[in-house]
Design a protein around this motif. Structure first.
Motif, PDB file in Angstrom:
ATOM      1  N   TRP A 379     -15.931  50.411 -49.601  1.00  0.00           N
ATOM      2  CA  TRP A 379     -17.405  51.088 -48.734  1.00  0.00           C
ATOM      3  C   TRP A 379     -16.778  51.033 -47.417  1.00  0.00           C
ATOM      4  CZ3 TRP A 379     -20.667  49.764 -44.931  1.00  0.00           C
ATOM      5  CH2 TRP A 379     -21.918  50.173 -45.098  1.00  0.00           C
ATOM      6  N   HIS A 380     -16.139  50.172 -46.915  1.00  0.00           N
ATOM      7  CA  HIS A 380     -15.772  50.135 -45.413  1.00  0.00           C
ATOM      8  C   HIS A 380     -14.834  51.416 -45.107  1.00  0.00           C
ATOM      9  CE1 HIS A 380     -17.739  47.067 -43.932  1.00  0.00           C
ATOM     10  NE2 HIS A 380     -17.396  46.248 -44.859  1.00  0.00           N
ATOM     11  N   TRP A 381     -13.963  51.832 -46.074  1.00  0.00           N
ATOM     12  CA  TRP A 381     -12.966  52.868 -45.892  1.00  0.00           C
ATOM     13  C   TRP A 381     -13.762  54.183 -45.876  1.00  0.00           C
ATOM     14  CZ3 TRP A 381     -11.532  57.385 -48.516  1.00  0.00           C
ATOM     15  CH2 TRP A 381     -10.461  57.882 -47.764  1.00  0.00           C
ATOM     16  N   TYR A 382     -14.882  54.299 -46.685  1.00  0.00           N
ATOM     17  CA  TYR A 382     -15.778  55.215 -46.899  1.00  0.00           C
ATOM     18  C   TYR A 382     -16.399  55.364 -45.610  1.00  0.00           C
ATOM     19  CZ  TYR A 382     -18.755  58.384 -50.182  1.00  0.00           C
ATOM     20  OH  TYR A 382     -19.516  59.452 -50.844  1.00  0.00           O
ATOM     21  N   ASP A 383     -17.240  54.582 -45.046  1.00  0.00           N
ATOM     22  CA  ASP A 383     -17.907  54.434 -44.009  1.00  0.00           C
ATOM     23  C   ASP A 383     -17.142  54.819 -42.715  1.00  0.00           C
ATOM     24  OD1 ASP A 383     -20.301  53.826 -42.576  1.00  0.00           O
ATOM     25  OD2 ASP A 383     -19.603  51.963 -41.849  1.00  0.00           O
ATOM     26  N   ASP A 384     -15.857  54.274 -42.286  1.00  0.00           N
ATOM     27  CA  ASP A 384     -15.126  54.136 -41.344  1.00  0.00           C
ATOM     28  C   ASP A 384     -14.521  55.857 -41.221  1.00  0.00           C
ATOM     29  OD1 ASP A 384     -15.777  51.755 -40.707  1.00  0.00           O
ATOM     30  OD2 ASP A 384     -13.850  51.138 -41.300  1.00  0.00           O
ATOM     31  N   ASN A 385     -14.027  56.255 -42.308  1.00  0.00           N
ATOM     32  CA  ASN A 385     -13.067  57.481 -42.449  1.00  0.00           C
ATOM     33  C   ASN A 385     -13.627  58.844 -42.832  1.00  0.00           C
ATOM     34  OD1 ASN A 385     -10.673  55.858 -41.723  1.00  0.00           O
ATOM     35  ND2 ASN A 385     -10.974  54.814 -43.440  1.00  0.00           N
ATOM     36  N   ILE A 386     -14.573  58.610 -43.696  1.00  0.00           N
ATOM     37  CA  ILE A 386     -15.092  59.881 -44.200  1.00  0.00           C
ATOM     38  C   ILE A 386     -16.691  59.897 -43.380  1.00  0.00           C
ATOM     39  CG2 ILE A 386     -16.091  60.930 -46.170  1.00  0.00           C
ATOM     40  CD1 ILE A 386     -13.004  60.313 -46.177  1.00  0.00           C
ATOM     41  N   GLY A 387     -17.252  58.929 -43.290  1.00  0.00           N
ATOM     42  CA  GLY A 387     -18.722  59.084 -42.463  1.00  0.00           C
ATOM     43  C   GLY A 387     -18.316  58.689 -40.932  1.00  0.00           C
ATOM     44  N   LYS A 388     -17.409  58.161 -40.656  1.00  0.00           N
ATOM     45  CA  LYS A 388     -17.157  58.111 -39.131  1.00  0.00           C
ATOM     46  C   LYS A 388     -18.344  57.094 -38.564  1.00  0.00           C
ATOM     47  CE  LYS A 388     -14.114  61.640 -39.651  1.00  0.00           C
ATOM     48  NZ  LYS A 388     -12.577  61.458 -40.065  1.00  0.00           N
ATOM     49  N   ASN A 389     -18.396  56.163 -39.318  1.00  0.00           N
ATOM     50  CA  ASN A 389     -19.571  55.225 -39.168  1.00  0.00           C
ATOM     51  C   ASN A 389     -20.800  55.992 -38.662  1.00  0.00           C
ATOM     52  OD1 ASN A 389     -16.769  53.737 -37.890  1.00  0.00           O
ATOM     53  ND2 ASN A 389     -18.199  52.840 -39.383  1.00  0.00           N
ATOM     54  N   ASN A 390     -20.986  57.125 -39.057  1.00  0.00           N
ATOM     55  CA  ASN A 390     -22.200  57.851 -38.669  1.00  0.00           C
ATOM     56  C   ASN A 390     -23.150  58.429 -39.604  1.00  0.00           C
ATOM     57  OD1 ASN A 390     -23.633  58.591 -36.429  1.00  0.00           O
ATOM     58  ND2 ASN A 390     -22.555  60.427 -35.947  1.00  0.00           N
ATOM     59  N   CYS A 391     -22.645  57.964 -40.825  1.00  0.00           N
ATOM     60  CA  CYS A 391     -23.457  58.497 -42.076  1.00  0.00           C
ATOM     61  C   CYS A 391     -23.714  57.249 -42.819  1.00  0.00           C
ATOM     62  CB  CYS A 391     -22.533  59.478 -43.061  1.00  0.00           C
ATOM     63  SG  CYS A 391     -21.761  60.961 -42.357  1.00  0.00           S
ATOM     64  N   PRO A 392     -25.111  57.139 -43.148  1.00  0.00           N
ATOM     65  CA  PRO A 392     -25.705  56.005 -44.088  1.00  0.00           C
ATOM     66  C   PRO A 392     -24.975  56.199 -45.319  1.00  0.00           C
ATOM     67  CG  PRO A 392     -27.377  57.899 -43.725  1.00  0.00           C
ATOM     68  CD  PRO A 392     -26.382  58.102 -42.761  1.00  0.00           C
TER      69      PRO A 392
END
Ligand code: 7RM
Length: 633
Positions: A379-392
């Motif tokens: 979850w965090h890898w997806y959030d940090d690296n793909i969503g750049k903490n900017n995508c729900p």
């Protein structure tokens, strides 16, 4: 469409209304679609038979809603963007007008080949536009599609064809998947030896692999398409007419044919697509599932097209030609919504950040997860690296039987929490029950996840065997639909799905029954008995661990070769996705005096946790446990 929730207050209001007056709520949602004739009663249901009917008397065709209706306003907008397996091959973009034209032509090909309303059609195809076109062509003329995932064996195809008595098969010469070429037509030929109901096979050219073409039975799709026009009026369907069958594994025996119907499925897949992903005009939606699974049916084909969205269809795999492929596609097609599975995320994580950093992912606005519990690290890898903490991130929980997402955040609206599917969508009424079937009230509790009220996308039956549907889903806890999943509800009322509580495995997001794998292993010569359990697997989520008793190791065949023979047998019987990751030969299995295998013990050993096996006093022969522990692989 005028049903997209915009704020959390609106979500709460919609939810409340959907519980207080479900019929009024869904009637209002359903008004957004094109009905040839309005329904006279919104819902009729009981969970005892079960009998669920939505939009009774309503007449429609789902392809008019997915295609014709959009022609005036968005005829030139891309409906399907196709990205081939090989990044150097040219892709295809089909506008709504082009897709409409091709679906009508394919529908006429089906008619020319004797297909009539209500006939069942098996589709065994690669992820090419023609697959979506074939699905929609069936729906156009009221034929029932049964898509079989390209990874299933000839035997599995034959079982599905025979169960549904399919009259026609649509396939291709072969499929490209990563570096592999899979001879689909040849697999179909093997299947059809045991399928007398099949009169015709339509074969698309994809790989140019040589294929056998049986005179009188097999025809080329390209040649057939030359014989037809693009004029094909849509068949008028009743809301409760069958739209498709999709086979899914359960805890016992052969896969069941889950039946979805035209009206309810359309309304539910479209409503959930729009709301969960918050799809906005002109966005590009990329669902990485295969159309052979329910996620592909609902969120590549029907949900997006019913909303006039642009859906991306990818033929290949996440790691071909390299682990940057998803990110390259996101960059190339300016993807806004990416919907994938935790197993893909975990697999891509293992390649590090270099493949990610090569591409511009700034088009992304929403990330989705589906198929299995997503662990916090992924979850965090997806959030940090793909969503750049900017995508729900929307962690969407649902099942083949549900038609669409049941529990999920609404992107950007519901506050997310890693590993939580969060809250039920409007119309969804989850309850947790204990072993005795008692409903557990309050928060900070866990139990078995059930639904106490129908939503439009709930399965109607299992094909040809309604009693099995009742038995499987509606008999464990009378009056409730039982999901088979364990779940906790935290202090905030958020739901976290913890995994199956029955004998169903989830391997890389694929549902596989332990009994199914055992039956396949037992077909191997010399196998006396076997027991299959799941164990935690870093990438697949769950791996398959098989304990096997053989009469003796065959002469000249060492244990290692026998293991490989067993894998080959499972591949033949079910398909490569069901191959055990580990096989342990044993001389006995831990059984109770009544002859029941104690899977709990086998699961513990497979997990590598032998310190505390719990109560073993009911075992017939405790010594086998020691032997199994000593030989664990
Ligand atoms: C959509 C799909 C259904 C089973 C279901 C669960 C598991 C699916 C999630 C999940 C935790 C999720 N249909 N499952 N989504 N578990 N979180 N977000 O996968 O019929 O093939 O499988 O998958 O166990 O019962 S399915």
């Amino acid at each position: 469409m005028n049903y997209q929730i915009q704020t959390f207050d609106e979500y709460q209001a919609a939810y409340q209304k959907s519980v207080e007056d479900p019929e009024a709520f869904w009637a209002e949602v359903a008004q957004n679609f094109h009905w040839r004739k309005p329904w006279t009663k919104t819902l009729q249901w009981n969970f005892d038979e079960p009998n669920v009917k939505w939009f009774i008397g309503g007449k429609l065709n789902i392809t008019e809603n997915c295609l014709d209706r959009h022609l005036a306003t968005r005829g030139d907008q891309p409906a399907i963007i196709w990205e081939p397996n090989d990044p150097h091959e040219a892709g295809v973009t089909l506008t709504y007008r082009m897709l409409h034209d091709q679906v009508c032509r394919m529908a006429n090909v089906l008619k020319r080949n004797g297909v009539r309303k209500g006939d069942r059609i098996c589709i065994y195809m690669p992820m090419v536009p023609e697959l979506a076109i074939a699905v929609l062509a069936c729906a156009r003329i009221g034929a029932v599609h049964s898509v079989v995932f390209g990874g299933f064996s000839a035997q599995s195809i034959a079982d599905r064809i025979n169960d549904a008595q399919c009259k026609l098969v649509i396939t291709s010469d072969g499929a490209f998947r990563g570096g592999k070429e899979i001879p689909l037509k040849s697999v179909v030929d093997d299947a059809l030896i045991g399928c007398p109901s099949v009169e015709r096979v339509i074969v698309m050219t994809r790989t140019r692999t040589p294929v056998a073409m049986l005179k009188g039975r097999d025809v080329w799709m390209e040649q057939e398409l030359k014989q037809v026009t693009a004029d094909c009026p849509a068949e008028e369907m009743d809301a409760e007419d069958m739209l498709f069958i999709l086979y899914t594994s359960g805890s016992t025996g052969k896969p069941k044919g889950v039946v979805h119907t035209c009206g309810g499925y359309m309304v539910y897949s479209a409503y959930t697509f729009s709301n969960v992903f918050q799809y906005k005009e002109n966005q590009v939606h990329f669902c990485t599932a295969d159309i052979g699974w329910i996620t592909g049916h609902s969120y590549i084909v029907y949900g997006p097209l019913a909303n006039g969205a642009t859906t991306l269809l990818f033929e290949g795999v996440p790691t071909y030609p390299d682990a940057g492929r998803f990110w390259e596609i996101v960059d190339k097609h300016q993807v806004n919504i990416l919907y994938t599975a935790p197993t893909a995320i975990r697999s891509l994580m293992s390649f590090g950040l270099e493949p990610v950093q090569k591409y511009d992912l700034s088009s992304l606005q929403v990330l989705g997860s589906v198929g299995e519990p997503i662990n916090a690290e992924a979850w965090h890898w997806y959030d940090d690296n793909i969503g750049k903490n900017n995508c729900p991130i929307v962690d969407t929980w649902w099942q083949t039987e549900n038609g669409g997402i049941l529990i999920s955040p609404i992107a950007g609206i519901t506050k997310t929490k890693p590993t939580y599917a969060t809250l039920p969508l409007p119309g969804v009424q989850p309850v947790l029950v204990d072993e005795n079937g008692k409903i557990i009230e309050g928060n900070g509790v866990s139990g078995n996840l059930c639904m106490k009220f129908p939503w439009p996308g709930i399965l109607r039956t299992t094909y040809g065997d309604h009693e099995r549907c009742r038995q499987t889903y509606f008999s464990t806890y009378p009056g409730l639909y039982f999901t088979g999943d364990g779940c906790l509800r935290d202090e905030d009322g958020y739901y976290r799905i913890t995994g199956r509580v029955d004998d169903v495995l989830n391997v890389s997001g694929h549902r596989i029954g332990t009994a199914e794998v055992e039956n396949a292993i037992n077909m191997h010569t010399g196998v006396v008995e076997s027991a299959v359990v799941g164990y935690p697997h870093d990438i697949k989520g769950q791996g398959i661990y098989a304990y096997v008793i053989t009469d003796q190791l065959p002469d000249g065949h060492d244990a290692d070769l026998t293991k490989r023979d067993i894998l080959a047998t499972v591949s033949r019987v079910i398909g490569p996705i069901a191959k055990p990751d580990k096989i342990q030969f044993v001389t006995g299995l831990p059984k109770t005096r009544s002859g029941k295998i104690m899977r709990r013990i086998l699961r513990k050993i497979a997990e590598g946790d032998t310190s505390n096996l719990g109560d073993t006093t009911t075992l017939l022969d405790p010594a086998v446990v020691e032997e199994i522990k000593a030989g664990a692989v």
